[in-house]
Write a protein that holds these residues in place. Structure first.
Motif, PDB file in Angstrom:
ATOM      1  N   MET A  48       0.827  -1.201   0.000  1.00  0.00           N
ATOM      2  CA  MET A  48       0.000   0.000   0.000  1.00  0.00           C
ATOM      3  C   MET A  48       0.862   1.251   0.000  1.00  0.00           C
ATOM      4  N   ASN A  49       0.301   2.320  -0.529  1.00  0.00           N
ATOM      5  CA  ASN A  49       0.983   3.606  -0.543  1.00  0.00           C
ATOM      6  C   ASN A  49       0.154   4.576   0.282  1.00  0.00           C
ATOM      7  N   ALA A  50       0.753   5.104   1.343  1.00  0.00           N
ATOM      8  CA  ALA A  50       0.042   6.026   2.239  1.00  0.00           C
ATOM      9  C   ALA A  50       0.601   7.440   2.156  1.00  0.00           C
ATOM     10  N   ALA A  51       1.225   7.779   1.020  1.00  0.00           N
ATOM     11  CA  ALA A  51       1.888   9.080   0.875  1.00  0.00           C
ATOM     12  C   ALA A  51       0.912  10.246   0.771  1.00  0.00           C
ATOM     13  N   LYS A  56      -3.792   6.632  -0.868  1.00  0.00           N
ATOM     14  CA  LYS A  56      -4.518   5.770   0.077  1.00  0.00           C
ATOM     15  C   LYS A  56      -5.799   5.267  -0.568  1.00  0.00           C
ATOM     16  N   ASP A  57      -6.535   6.169  -1.230  1.00  0.00           N
ATOM     17  CA  ASP A  57      -7.753   5.762  -1.933  1.00  0.00           C
ATOM     18  C   ASP A  57      -7.436   4.734  -3.020  1.00  0.00           C
ATOM     19  N   ASP A  58      -6.349   4.956  -3.760  1.00  0.00           N
ATOM     20  CA  ASP A  58      -5.938   4.029  -4.812  1.00  0.00           C
ATOM     21  C   ASP A  58      -5.608   2.653  -4.221  1.00  0.00           C
ATOM     22  N   LEU A  62      -7.482  -0.891  -5.040  1.00  0.00           N
ATOM     23  CA  LEU A  62      -6.750  -2.078  -5.488  1.00  0.00           C
ATOM     24  C   LEU A  62      -7.067  -3.287  -4.610  1.00  0.00           C
ATOM     25  N   ILE A  63      -7.132  -3.077  -3.301  1.00  0.00           N
ATOM     26  CA  ILE A  63      -7.461  -4.169  -2.385  1.00  0.00           C
ATOM     27  C   ILE A  63      -8.865  -4.690  -2.678  1.00  0.00           C
ATOM     28  N   ARG A  64      -9.825  -3.790  -2.853  1.00  0.00           N
ATOM     29  CA  ARG A  64     -11.205  -4.193  -3.168  1.00  0.00           C
ATOM     30  C   ARG A  64     -11.259  -5.013  -4.464  1.00  0.00           C
ATOM     31  N   GLN A  65     -10.536  -4.540  -5.480  1.00  0.00           N
ATOM     32  CA  GLN A  65     -10.523  -5.233  -6.769  1.00  0.00           C
ATOM     33  C   GLN A  65      -9.932  -6.633  -6.629  1.00  0.00           C
ATOM     34  N   LEU A  66      -8.799  -6.735  -5.955  1.00  0.00           N
ATOM     35  CA  LEU A  66      -8.151  -8.035  -5.765  1.00  0.00           C
ATOM     36  C   LEU A  66      -9.044  -8.963  -4.941  1.00  0.00           C
ATOM     37  N   ALA A  67      -9.702  -8.411  -3.919  1.00  0.00           N
ATOM     38  CA  ALA A  67     -10.608  -9.217  -3.094  1.00  0.00           C
ATOM     39  C   ALA A  67     -11.767  -9.757  -3.931  1.00  0.00           C
ATOM     40  N   ALA A  68     -12.290  -8.952  -4.841  1.00  0.00           N
ATOM     41  CA  ALA A  68     -13.394  -9.397  -5.689  1.00  0.00           C
ATOM     42  C   ALA A  68     -12.919 -10.472  -6.677  1.00  0.00           C
ATOM     43  N   ILE A  69     -11.780 -10.255  -7.300  1.00  0.00           N
ATOM     44  CA  ILE A  69     -11.248 -11.207  -8.280  1.00  0.00           C
ATOM     45  C   ILE A  69     -11.025 -12.574  -7.652  1.00  0.00           C
ATOM     46  N   HIS A  70     -10.487 -12.600  -6.442  1.00  0.00           N
ATOM     47  CA  HIS A  70     -10.119 -13.868  -5.786  1.00  0.00           C
ATOM     48  C   HIS A  70     -11.181 -14.348  -4.798  1.00  0.00           C
ATOM     49  N   GLU A 151     -18.361  -0.507  14.837  1.00  0.00           N
ATOM     50  CA  GLU A 151     -18.678   0.882  14.501  1.00  0.00           C
ATOM     51  C   GLU A 151     -17.536   1.588  13.772  1.00  0.00           C
ATOM     52  N   VAL A 152     -16.771   0.865  12.984  1.00  0.00           N
ATOM     53  CA  VAL A 152     -15.598   1.437  12.337  1.00  0.00           C
ATOM     54  C   VAL A 152     -15.949   1.919  10.934  1.00  0.00           C
ATOM     55  N   GLN A 153     -15.421   3.090  10.595  1.00  0.00           N
ATOM     56  CA  GLN A 153     -15.607   3.640   9.254  1.00  0.00           C
ATOM     57  C   GLN A 153     -14.233   4.034   8.713  1.00  0.00           C
ATOM     58  N   GLY A 154     -14.138   4.156   7.413  1.00  0.00           N
ATOM     59  CA  GLY A 154     -12.897   4.607   6.806  1.00  0.00           C
ATOM     60  C   GLY A 154     -12.617   3.884   5.512  1.00  0.00           C
ATOM     61  N   ARG A 155     -11.572   4.319   4.852  1.00  0.00           N
ATOM     62  CA  ARG A 155     -11.277   3.780   3.517  1.00  0.00           C
ATOM     63  C   ARG A 155     -10.772   2.351   3.571  1.00  0.00           C
ATOM     64  N   PHE A 156     -10.228   1.901   4.705  1.00  0.00           N
ATOM     65  CA  PHE A 156      -9.671   0.553   4.777  1.00  0.00           C
ATOM     66  C   PHE A 156     -10.568  -0.421   5.543  1.00  0.00           C
ATOM     67  N   VAL A 157     -11.870  -0.191   5.515  1.00  0.00           N
ATOM     68  CA  VAL A 157     -12.844  -1.146   6.048  1.00  0.00           C
ATOM     69  C   VAL A 157     -13.900  -1.387   4.975  1.00  0.00           C
ATOM     70  N   ASP A 158     -14.651  -2.462   5.138  1.00  0.00           N
ATOM     71  CA  ASP A 158     -15.644  -2.875   4.140  1.00  0.00           C
ATOM     72  C   ASP A 158     -14.988  -3.094   2.782  1.00  0.00           C
ATOM     73  N   LEU A 159     -13.868  -3.781   2.798  1.00  0.00           N
ATOM     74  CA  LEU A 159     -13.116  -4.044   1.574  1.00  0.00           C
ATOM     75  C   LEU A 159     -13.497  -5.367   0.916  1.00  0.00           C
ATOM     76  N   LEU A 160     -14.117  -6.271   1.674  1.00  0.00           N
ATOM     77  CA  LEU A 160     -14.501  -7.568   1.122  1.00  0.00           C
ATOM     78  C   LEU A 160     -15.689  -7.414   0.181  1.00  0.00           C
ATOM     79  N   PRO A 161     -15.724  -8.237  -0.877  1.00  0.00           N
ATOM     80  CA  PRO A 161     -16.885  -8.200  -1.758  1.00  0.00           C
ATOM     81  C   PRO A 161     -18.103  -8.758  -1.019  1.00  0.00           C
ATOM     82  N   VAL A 162     -19.264  -8.254  -1.351  1.00  0.00           N
ATOM     83  CA  VAL A 162     -20.499  -8.748  -0.749  1.00  0.00           C
ATOM     84  C   VAL A 162     -20.915 -10.011  -1.492  1.00  0.00           C
ATOM     85  N   LYS A 163     -21.102 -11.095  -0.738  1.00  0.00           N
ATOM     86  CA  LYS A 163     -21.591 -12.327  -1.343  1.00  0.00           C
ATOM     87  C   LYS A 163     -23.104 -12.310  -1.305  1.00  0.00           C
ATOM     88  N   ASP A 164     -23.720 -13.017  -2.229  1.00  0.00           N
ATOM     89  CA  ASP A 164     -25.180 -13.064  -2.271  1.00  0.00           C
ATOM     90  C   ASP A 164     -25.761 -13.493  -0.939  1.00  0.00           C
TER      91      ASP A 164
END
Length: 173
Positions: A48-51, A56-58, A62-70, A151-164
Motif C-alpha cells: 500500500m501507498n500512504a503518501a 490511500k484511496d488508490d 486495489l485491495i477491493r478489486q483483488l478481493a473481488a477477483i479472488h 462501529e468502524v468507518q474509513g477507507r480501509f474497512v468494508d473491503l470484502l466483496p459482498v456475497k449473495d
C-alpha cells in the motif's frame, strides 16, 4: 463473536511475527494488505501507498478489486500509524480540532496497526512501538490485543466483496 477464529489466527500470527522482526532489524514497515481466501488457501499481498489521500484511496481500490477477483473472505492489514496514549484518547476530537491530525499532535505515539476483516467481523489492534534495547534504530512492539469492532468507518474497512448470502433484503449491491 468476539474471538478471532483459529483459521485466521493461524494465518495472521506469523505475519505479526514478520512485522516485529522487520522493526527489530532496524527497517521500516511498509503498509501491506494480505487478501486471502480460506477455501482456496491463496493469499495475495498488496503493498500500500500512504503518501497522500489519493494514494490511500488508490490502495483501497486495489485491495477491493483483488478481493473481488479472488473471492476473498479475509483481508489483513498491517501498517505503522500514530495513536494517542490511553490518557489522551478521550480528548481525540479536541486534539484533531487543535492540531488537525493525530500525527501533528505532540501527544502522538508510534503504533503498529492491525486490522482483520472477515465475514465474521472486523478485529482491530494498535500496539505501541518502543525502542529495542539501547538502539535508536531498532524498535519492537508487544502482542496485539484484538478488539472486535462494529462501529468502524474509513477507507480501509468494508473491503470484502459482498456475497449473495451476505446481502440483506433491500440492501444495495
Amino acid at each position: 463473536m468476539s474471538t478471532i477464529p483459529t483459521a485466521y489466527r493461524n494465518i495472521i500470527d506469523p505475519l505479526v511475527v514478520v512485522a516485529r522482526n522487520i522493526l527489530e532489524e532496524g527497517e521500516q514497515l511498509v503498509p501491506v494488505a494480505f487478501v486471502g481466501n480460506l477455501t482456496t488457501g491463496e493469499t495475495h499481498q498488496v503493498m500500500m501507498n500512504a503518501a497522500s489521500e489519493q494514494t490511500k484511496d488508490d490502495s483501497a481500490f486495489l485491495i477491493r478489486q483483488l478481493a473481488a477477483i479472488h473471492q476473498a473472505d479475509f483481508i489483513f492489514v498491517i501498517m505503522d500509524a500514530w495513536g494517542l496514549p490511553r490518557d489522551k484518547v478521550h480528548r481525540y476530537k479536541e486534539i484533531l480540532e487543535r492540531y488537525g491530525s493525530i500525527g501533528a499532535s505532540p501527544y502522538r505515539i508510534d503504533v503498529v496497526s492491525f486490522s482483520l476483516e472477515t465475514r465474521h467481523g472486523l478485529w482491530l489492534a494498535q500496539v505501541p512501538v518502543k525502542p529495542k534495547g539501547a538502539s535508536k534504530k531498532r524498535r519492537t512492539f508487544g502482542e496485539p490485543e484484538y478488539q472486535h469492532s462494529t462501529e468502524v468507518q474509513g477507507r480501509f474497512v468494508d473491503l470484502l466483496p459482498v456475497k449473495d448470502s451476505d446481502a440483506r433484503p433491500g440492501a444495495l449491491h
